[in-house]
Design an enzyme around this catalytic site. Structure first.
Site, PDB file in Angstrom:
ATOM      1  N   ASP A 178      -0.484 -47.666   7.940  1.00 52.25           N
ATOM      2  CA  ASP A 178      -1.843 -47.879   7.474  1.00 52.25           C
ATOM      3  C   ASP A 178      -1.986 -47.234   6.112  1.00 52.25           C
ATOM      4  O   ASP A 178      -1.241 -46.315   5.789  1.00 52.25           O
ATOM      5  CB  ASP A 178      -2.835 -47.155   8.400  1.00 52.25           C
ATOM      6  CG  ASP A 178      -3.093 -47.945   9.655  1.00 52.25           C
ATOM      7  OD1 ASP A 178      -2.843 -49.148   9.638  1.00 52.25           O
ATOM      8  OD2 ASP A 178      -3.551 -47.335  10.630  1.00 52.25           O
TER       9      ASP A 178
ATOM     10  N   ASP B 202      -4.784 -46.539  14.432  1.00 58.65           N
ATOM     11  CA  ASP B 202      -5.736 -45.532  14.906  1.00 58.65           C
ATOM     12  C   ASP B 202      -6.822 -46.102  15.821  1.00 58.65           C
ATOM     13  O   ASP B 202      -7.353 -45.410  16.654  1.00 58.65           O
ATOM     14  CB  ASP B 202      -6.371 -44.784  13.720  1.00 58.65           C
ATOM     15  CG  ASP B 202      -6.832 -45.734  12.624  1.00 58.65           C
ATOM     16  OD1 ASP B 202      -6.899 -46.944  12.890  1.00 58.65           O
ATOM     17  OD2 ASP B 202      -7.121 -45.262  11.515  1.00 58.65           O
TER      18      ASP B 202
ATOM     19  N   ASP C 198      -5.614 -51.503  17.688  1.00 54.67           N
ATOM     20  CA  ASP C 198      -4.250 -51.277  17.226  1.00 54.67           C
ATOM     21  C   ASP C 198      -3.295 -51.063  18.403  1.00 54.67           C
ATOM     22  O   ASP C 198      -2.081 -51.164  18.253  1.00 54.67           O
ATOM     23  CB  ASP C 198      -4.180 -50.031  16.326  1.00 54.67           C
ATOM     24  CG  ASP C 198      -4.833 -50.285  14.974  1.00 54.67           C
ATOM     25  OD1 ASP C 198      -4.920 -51.456  14.584  1.00 54.67           O
ATOM     26  OD2 ASP C 198      -5.250 -49.310  14.330  1.00 54.67           O
TER      27      ASP C 198
HETATM   28  P1  ATP Z   1      -6.403 -49.033   6.787  1.00 58.50           P
HETATM   29  O1  ATP Z   1      -6.239 -50.231   7.665  1.00 58.50           O
HETATM   30  O2  ATP Z   1      -5.280 -48.797   5.882  1.00 58.50           O
HETATM   31  O3  ATP Z   1      -6.847 -47.800   7.514  1.00 58.50           O
HETATM   32  P2  ATP Z   1      -9.069 -49.456   5.887  1.00 58.50           P
HETATM   33  O4  ATP Z   1      -9.568 -48.149   6.360  1.00 58.50           O
HETATM   34  O5  ATP Z   1      -9.583 -49.948   4.588  1.00 58.50           O
HETATM   35  O6  ATP Z   1      -7.534 -49.479   5.731  1.00 58.50           O
HETATM   36  P3  ATP Z   1     -10.644 -50.614   7.882  1.00 58.50           P
HETATM   37  O7  ATP Z   1     -11.118 -49.285   8.297  1.00 58.50           O
HETATM   38  O8  ATP Z   1     -10.334 -51.644   8.902  1.00 58.50           O
HETATM   39  O9  ATP Z   1      -9.355 -50.526   6.999  1.00 58.50           O
HETATM   40  O10 ATP Z   1     -11.723 -51.183   6.890  1.00 58.50           O
HETATM   41  C1  ATP Z   1     -11.670 -52.493   6.392  1.00 58.50           C
HETATM   42  C2  ATP Z   1     -12.785 -52.714   5.396  1.00 58.50           C
HETATM   43  O11 ATP Z   1     -14.047 -52.569   6.050  1.00 58.50           O
HETATM   44  C3  ATP Z   1     -12.805 -51.694   4.272  1.00 58.50           C
HETATM   45  O12 ATP Z   1     -12.038 -52.114   3.187  1.00 58.50           O
HETATM   46  C4  ATP Z   1     -14.267 -51.620   3.902  1.00 58.50           C
HETATM   47  O13 ATP Z   1     -14.600 -52.595   2.949  1.00 58.50           O
HETATM   48  C5  ATP Z   1     -14.966 -51.930   5.201  1.00 58.50           C
HETATM   49  N1  ATP Z   1     -15.445 -50.713   5.842  1.00 58.50           N
HETATM   50  C6  ATP Z   1     -14.729 -49.612   6.116  1.00 58.50           C
HETATM   51  N2  ATP Z   1     -15.463 -48.673   6.710  1.00 58.50           N
HETATM   52  C7  ATP Z   1     -16.704 -49.193   6.849  1.00 58.50           C
HETATM   53  C8  ATP Z   1     -17.937 -48.728   7.404  1.00 58.50           C
HETATM   54  N3  ATP Z   1     -18.031 -47.519   7.967  1.00 58.50           N
HETATM   55  N4  ATP Z   1     -19.001 -49.542   7.365  1.00 58.50           N
HETATM   56  C9  ATP Z   1     -18.921 -50.764   6.817  1.00 58.50           C
HETATM   57  N5  ATP Z   1     -17.794 -51.253   6.283  1.00 58.50           N
HETATM   58  C10 ATP Z   1     -16.697 -50.506   6.282  1.00 58.50           C
END
Ligand code: ATP
Length: 910
Positions: A330, A647, A651
């Site tokens: 990730d 996480d 997943d």
């Molecule tokens: P990784 O998969 O590497 O952990 P990530 O944290 O960007 O990456 P996600 O947590 O699935 O992946 O988030 C995907 C997208 O959702 C982010 O790029 C962001 O635009 C949006 N996002 C993340 N957190 C929030 C939140 N708390 N509320 C609304 N949108 C969010």
């Protein structure tokens, strides 16, 4: 209280009163402690433990040991008291040592179990804290979110879109929607008690606040605990293979021993003496200590891993780690610091820079270098309002008294998701009064964030006015917008404006920023539906926020190390493609010619297409957790051994399917941790690289002592075999054989188990997971060194015997000393996968100590007069020692020199 029926049809107020708890502050710690003393820990009773006595008696279970004891008893009856007592003593010491080893191995496995014990989020003394689930008591107020295992039997106080999967109890695998309301009837079956949650079941969606009703064995799970408790211990593939190998070795050892005994008798040796020698030889040659030493080496390795912040949940993964060829990681938090700071905001078509760093609240919004306040830009104000209200994190002030001056230092900490924390900080920088805003706007409903839909929204209310506030991935959210805040007014979203917003999103992403979009919708009159699909529509787009999440500094280096070790690193992220690529470049993940693929590309790709391309893909962006499983499978179909991080709840399937599933210790959900083989205590990619290095070195060490023990055994058997075949007298008496087995084999082998890794551990390609233990030179070493040790020992024996034919004891002492010494020289050879010349002999302190003590003990039994009759030894002269030393050094040196020849090296190592 095992019947929960009567909690179902009462109001939460009544439940709280019964447990004397205020839902706003939780229990007081002192009260919780009192209750814990009264009701006991919130744990299911452990399964049966093997008692130490049984473990000790098990040591004598071995068939050959029993034969030996019987034979000794006979020799005792025949009047050979010293022999009998000495042999029994050695067998007992051996058993005690084996017992100690096993207890130690068992203990370290126990420690492992405790490390992966579940935790729970509990409200105590007015603050939320994470603590071991075992400390929960009835009346505790707990917080739950998707991915959590419910830690006790609970009654819900508040739920937001909560779905719980209860198959562990009800067999029903479809998640059940939960409520906080009282039910009409109390006599409903477990599966229908919608306002109750049960220990061990799993939150798959939504959030909840609940009060603990029952803990430990009084829970529903506790009532059926005896049905599901299993005490199976998982064996690693190597342990299983060794077990099979052990059977073969026993057969071979018995066969050869029988041959030795028969030829001995045919050559006129005393049948009874030959029998005793044979049995001793069998006991010595069967590597019965091997499994315990393997377990200890694994357990000690696992402890070293813990020190490097990698917690092993499944022992077999220790071996698989050394075979890993791809790490799928990730981005957020693993490759990056997960310390977000909003640095750009785009509202009402103006790009603003946000100053300040980290979570400090000093900073401002600048437009072309000039400060911009929220009263100058209604769009910025609305954006920040959404950022603050559509948010579940909290900013916590931490005041530290610094030094003797008692100067107060204020720092801010985020409670919750760092992305949301960064938005609160941005709100504060813009002059938002966070607490007042949250008080004024009451939250009526939340549609939680989830990495598949990549957005969240809330419905808030103030004085009869209702709004839906949403934030999420720009490409997702902009799709849902029909209007835009433009030039101070709400206007229809034209294609041109949509493209402009998306272009701005691209531009921010190319600066490696992680972006969120903000939108809202006002409701007039009543809300027709409660469904997110119908409510999260026709939104008004307000703007974007871009936040930096700096890469972890040490990760670049770790990725390089992995590449040198033949392991490819792949980034899998939910984030936008451009952001992902920018960070992948900074970290050296994206290689020249490497591909970037998005979730949509994946969706359009067939399995065979993906299988073909997967080699070349370095970055997967905007993927949903479901895609991860396909990636794992495509890699595995190409013969890769895959380590995969994750996480969230979704997943779990990919983590389970991967060869090494890796969960995050800090941000990971219970479900992802349970599915994983390895947990990173610090969520850091570097820890994976460290774990792989340890995994490789543990396996190497196991190979080291296997080559030591088996070559020694080959040597021991050959000494007797050659002598009997050649019609010589017995070169070793039984007690000497047993002594070699006890003193010379055990300690040095253990010390090899903690040998420091070889320099080239991370400079060679991963091991093939199907490779035999004897591959890459180990089998060769066992045969050649074993053969030479046997030959030189017999040679030294025969030289002395022909010189002094009437002093057999002297020749036997020489043989005994040579055998012991040649093993103690050979042990240094085992430390390298090349030859004895490739490593510094004094590097491994425990080994040096083990060898010195073995030599001292040998000298003791040779020179200490009272022991001489017991061990059938005589004092040796200096000249005789010269012979012993020469004969014992030669096998290792000759073989080492020959193996150093390029031709031989190529033959053995391929
Ligand atoms: P990784 O998969 O590497 O952990 P990530 O944290 O960007 O990456 P996600 O947590 O699935 O992946 O988030 C995907 C997208 O959702 C982010 O790029 C962001 O635009 C949006 N996002 C993340 N957190 C929030 C939140 N708390 N509320 C609304 N949108 C969010």
């Amino acid at each position: 209280m095992t019947e929960h029926g009567h909690w179902v049809d009462v109001d939460t107020r009544e439940v709280l009163d019964h447990f004397a708890v205020d839902p706003a502050t939780g229990l007081r710690t002192s009260e919780a402690k009192r209750r814990l003393r009264r009701v006991g820990a919130n744990q299911l009773a452990e399964g049966q433990h093997v008692s130490p006595l049984i473990l000790l008696l098990n040591q004598f279970k071995d068939f050959m040991v029993l034969v030996l004891l019987a034979a000794t008893l006979v020799s005792g009856l025949l009047g050979e008291y010293t022999d009998a007592i000495a042999i029994i003593a050695i067998v007992v010491i051996n058993a005690v040592l084996g017992f100690v080893q096993e207890v130690k191995a068992e203990r370290s496995l126990q420690v492992l179990k405790q490390l992966s014990a579940p935790t729970a989020r509990v409200l105590r003394d007015g603050t939320w804290q994470r603590m071991p689930a075992a400390e929960l008591v009835p009346g505790d107020v707990v917080g739950l979110e998707s991915g959590d295992r419910i830690p006790a039997d609970i009654r819900f106080l508040q739920v937001e879109g909560l779905y719980v999967e209860e198959s562990a109890l009800t067999g029903e695998s479809l998640p059940v929607e939960k409520t906080a309301a009282r039910l009409k009837r109390s006599d409903v079956p477990l599966g229908d008690r919608k306002n109750m949650g049960y220990m061990g079941t799993m939150v798959v969606r939504g959030t909840a606040k609940a009060v603990v009703i029952d803990t430990g064995m009084r829970t529903e799970m506790g009532r059926i605990a005896h049905l599901i408790q299993s005490t199976e211990t998982v064996q690693t593939p190597l342990q299983r293979r060794l077990e099979q190998l052990g059977k073969v070795l026993i057969a071979v050892a018995l066969l050869l021993t029988a041959l030795v005994v028969v030829t001995g008798i045919l050559h006129g040796h005393d049948a009874y003496k030959m029998f005793l020698s044979g049995v001793s030889l069998a006991v010595a040659a069967i590597p019965e200590g091997l499994p315990a030493i393997v377990t200890i080496a694994l357990a000690l390795g696992v402890q070293r891993m813990i020190r490097r912040r990698a917690i092993v949940r499944k022992l077999p993964s220790v071996e698989t780690l050394g075979c890993a060829t791809v790490i799928c990681s990730d981005k957020t938090g693993t490759l990056t610091q997960n310390k977000m700071t909003v640095t750009r905001v785009w509202a009402d078509r103006q790009l603003l820079e946000v100053t300040g760093s980290g979570y400090e609240l000093d900073g401002a919004f600048l437009s072309n270098g000039r400060e911009m306040r929220i009263d100058q830009s209604p769009a910025l104000r609305r954006l920040l309002e959404i950022a603050v209200l559509c948010n579940n994190a909290a900013l916590v002030k931490e005041t530290e008294r610094n030094g003797r001056l008692r100067r107060k230092q204020e720092t801010w900490r985020i409670d919750g998701d760092p992305t949301e924390g960064a938005l609160l900080v941005a709100g504060a920088k813009g002059g938002m009064k966070l607490e007042r805003l949250e008080r004024d706007w009451r939250r009526v409903k939340e549609f939680p964030f989830d990495s598949s839909r990549k957005m969240m929204s809330v419905i808030v209310e103030r004085g009869g006015k209702r709004m839906l506030l949403a934030k999420g991935a720009p490409d997702v959210l902009i799709e849902k917008c029909t209007h835009i805040w433009h030039e101070g007014r709400i206007q229809p979203m034209t294609e041109r404006l949509r493209v402009e917003a998306l272009q701005m999103n691209e531009r921010l992403a190319s600066m490696a920023l992680r972006n969120l979009a903000f939108a809202f919708r006002e409701f007039h009159g009543t809300i027709a539906s409660e469904k997110e699909t119908t409510l999260e529509r026709n939104l008004v787009f307000v703007g974007l926020a871009g936040m930096i999440d700096p890469p972890r500094e040490e990760v670049r280096e770790a990725i390089l190390t992995c590449r040198k070790a033949g392991i490819k690193t792949v980034m899998i992220t939910g984030d936008h493609q451009t952001t992902a690529v920018a960070i992948a470049r900074q970290l050296g993940i994206l290689q020249a010619g490497g591909l970037t693929v998005t979730g949509r590309d994946l969706y359009n790709m067939s399995e065979s297409e993906l299988k073909e391309k997967v080699h070349h893909i370095d970055v997967y962006a905007r993927v949903s957790p479901e895609h991860k499983l396909r990636i794992v499978q495509a890699l595995q179909a190409n013969g890769h051994v895959v380590a995969m991080t994750g996480d969230g709840v979704n997943d779990a399937p990919a983590i389970k399917a991967a060869d090494i599933g890796i969960a995050m210790g800090i941000t990971g959900t219970d479900v992802s941790k349970e599915a994983s083989a390895l947990v990173l205590a610090d969520d850091n990619f570097t820890t994976i690289a460290a774990a792989i290095e340890e995994g490789r070195s543990i396996y190497d060490n196991i190979r080291k002592f296997i080559s030591y023990l088996l070559a020694s055994n080959v040597g021991e058997i050959l000494v007797m075999f050659i002598a009997m075949m050649a019609g010589m007298p017995l070169p070793l008496v039984p007690i000497q054989i047993l002594w070699v087995n006890l003193v010379t084999d055990g300690l040095p082998a253990l010390a090899l188990g903690v040998d420091p890794p070889e320099e080239n551990t991370m400079n060679r390609p991963p091991r093939n997971s199907r490779e035999s233990i004897f591959a890459r030179g180990v089998g060769w070493k066992i045969l050649t060194r074993g053969l030479l040790i046997g030959l030189f020992t017999v040679g030294a024996f025969w030289m002395t015997y022909t010189e002094t034919p009437d002093d057999l004891v002297r020749a036997q002492t020489i043989a005994f000393a040579t055998l012991v010494m040649s093993q103690l020289v050979y042990v240094f050879d085992c430390r390298s996968n090349l030859t004895v010349f490739h490593r510094h002999p004094l590097e491994n302190k425990p080994l040096v100590l083990a060898v010195i003590s073995s030599v001292m003990l040998l000298i003791g039994v040779i020179y200490y007069a009272p022991l001489q009759p017991v061990f059938h030894t005589v004092a040796l002269s200096l000249r005789e020692w010269a012979l012993v030393v020469a004969a014992s050094a030669f096998p290792t040196l000759i073989a080492g020199l020959l193996d150093s020849l390029p031709i031989a090296r190529r033959m053995v190592h391929g």
